[in-house]
Enzyme design. Structure first.
Site, short mmCIF file in Angstrom:
data_model
loop_
_atom_site.label_atom_id
_atom_site.label_comp_id
_atom_site.label_asym_id
_atom_site.label_seq_id
_atom_site.Cartn_x
_atom_site.Cartn_y
_atom_site.Cartn_z
N HIS A 1 49.87 48.43 53.09
CA HIS A 1 50.18 47.02 53.88
C HIS A 1 51.25 46.84 54.71
O HIS A 1 50.96 46.49 55.90
CB HIS A 1 50.47 46.16 52.75
C1 BDR Z 1 53.18 43.43 49.50
O1 BDR Z 1 53.66 43.64 48.14
C2 BDR Z 1 54.49 44.69 47.95
O2 BDR Z 1 54.25 45.04 46.64
C3 BDR Z 1 54.30 45.60 49.04
O3 BDR Z 1 55.55 46.29 49.20
C4 BDR Z 1 53.68 44.81 50.15
O4 BDR Z 1 54.91 44.31 50.99
C5 BDR Z 1 51.66 43.55 49.39
O5 BDR Z 1 51.06 42.52 48.81
#
Ligand code: BDR
Ligand code: CA
Length: 308
Positions: free
Chosen positions: A237
């Protein structure tokens, strides 16, 4: 001219890959890394930030931010990122001294220095940015853009309605979306389309350097997590948010009005995106809806080359 950026982060395995990508780019002038409590508590996100910046060989400031959300208890995600936050990857202890100012004071300091050109890439809960905006009311006129990984139009990954970064501190997200600063929202609608397949991971990390091995380990951790959700490959992400600043054409975005739910029992932390403009409100964000997946994979391969 390079884009001056601050990366606000809670490393996190995909945060780690986002930092590797950011530091590999000649387009970015990384002014500071600011840590925030999120995936794991602040002490660990700060340590991981220092260890990552040191491992990469950069000498960038690391400033410590908020322990937890403005109003609520911190909800962490060790079930995804492991107890240390970096899953099974162990990095050498970093040697950068923590910057003496807080994350929010650092953001303001750099915003002044950059004379309106500062970009923020926020890849954790938005607590530090909201605190900075509350403490410095003129800050909103001094930031060019906030690109954030967070939210979604259609899905949730922490509750059925909400994505993690917004869910952790929806009140902070609400402040950011209402700030008037141009917001690019890189949410789950886009990040799930940027799935890095196993064959892509081979292609990206095919070099034999120490860094390619470390990056391969981070991708593998992401793949292990994705398997738990029935997905083959790695969703990274936070790296997509960084990629979209390096090359805006990596994502396809649409201007929408986005509100953040801060009250709902079942929907707390949902980004409510007015796709059909039924509220007739002016758009306050550009929302990433699609991705140039191949272009993203090529960029990730280029990242490794930059370290060789
Ligand atoms: C986001 O949540 C976190 O666990 C990850 O690093 C990312 O920023 C994804 O939903
Ligand atoms: Ca993150």
């Amino acid at each position: 001219m390079k884009i001056p950026v601050i990366i606000d982060t809670d490393p996190g395995i995909d945060d780690a890959l986002a930092l590797f990508l950011a530091f590999s780019s000649e387009k970015l002038d990384i002014r500071a890394i600011t840590s925030v409590g999120g995936n794991i508590p602040l002490g660990k996100t700060t340590k991981n930030s220092i260890d990552l910046v040191s491992y990469i060989g950069a000498n960038t400031k690391v400033a410590k931010g908020a322990e937890g959300p403005i109003l609520r208890e911190l909800h962490t995600a060790e079930y995804v990122h492991g107890e240390t936050g970096l899953h099974s990857v162990v990095l050498p202890e970093g040697n950068i001294k923590l910057y003496e100012k807080s994350a929010w004071d650092t953001i303001y300091e750099e915003a002044i220095k950059c004379e309106g050109r500062l970009n923020i890439i926020a890849i954790g809960p938005l607590t530090n940015i909201a605190i900075a905006l509350m403490k410095y009311p003129d800050l909103k006129h001094k930031i060019e853009k906030i690109t954030l990984m967070g939210g979604a139009c259609y899905i949730g990954n922490t509750t059925p309605a909400a994505e993690f970064n917004i869910y952790v501190d929806a009140e902070a997200a609400d402040i950011v979306f209402k700030s008037g600063i141009p917001v690019i929202m890189v949410g789950l609608d886009a990040t799930h389309k940027a799935l890095v397949l196993e064959k892509d991971i081979e292609y990206i990390t095919e070099g034999k350097s120490k860094i390619s091995e470390t990056i391969r380990q981070f991708f593998n951790c992401c793949s292990i997590i994705c398997k738990l959700y029935g997905l083959e490959g790695a969703i990274v992400h936070d790296a997509l948010a960084v990629a979209s600043v390096i090359n805006p054409n990596i994502i396809e975005k649409h201007k929408y009005y986005v509100a953040v739910e801060t009250k709902g029992e079942l929907t707390y932390g949902k980004t409510v995106v007015d796709i059909y403009n039924v509220t007739k409100k002016e758009a306050n964000a550009e929302v990433a809806m699609d991705v140039d997946r191949e272009g993203f994979v090529e960029m990730l391969r280029g990242m490794i080359k930059a370290y060789e």
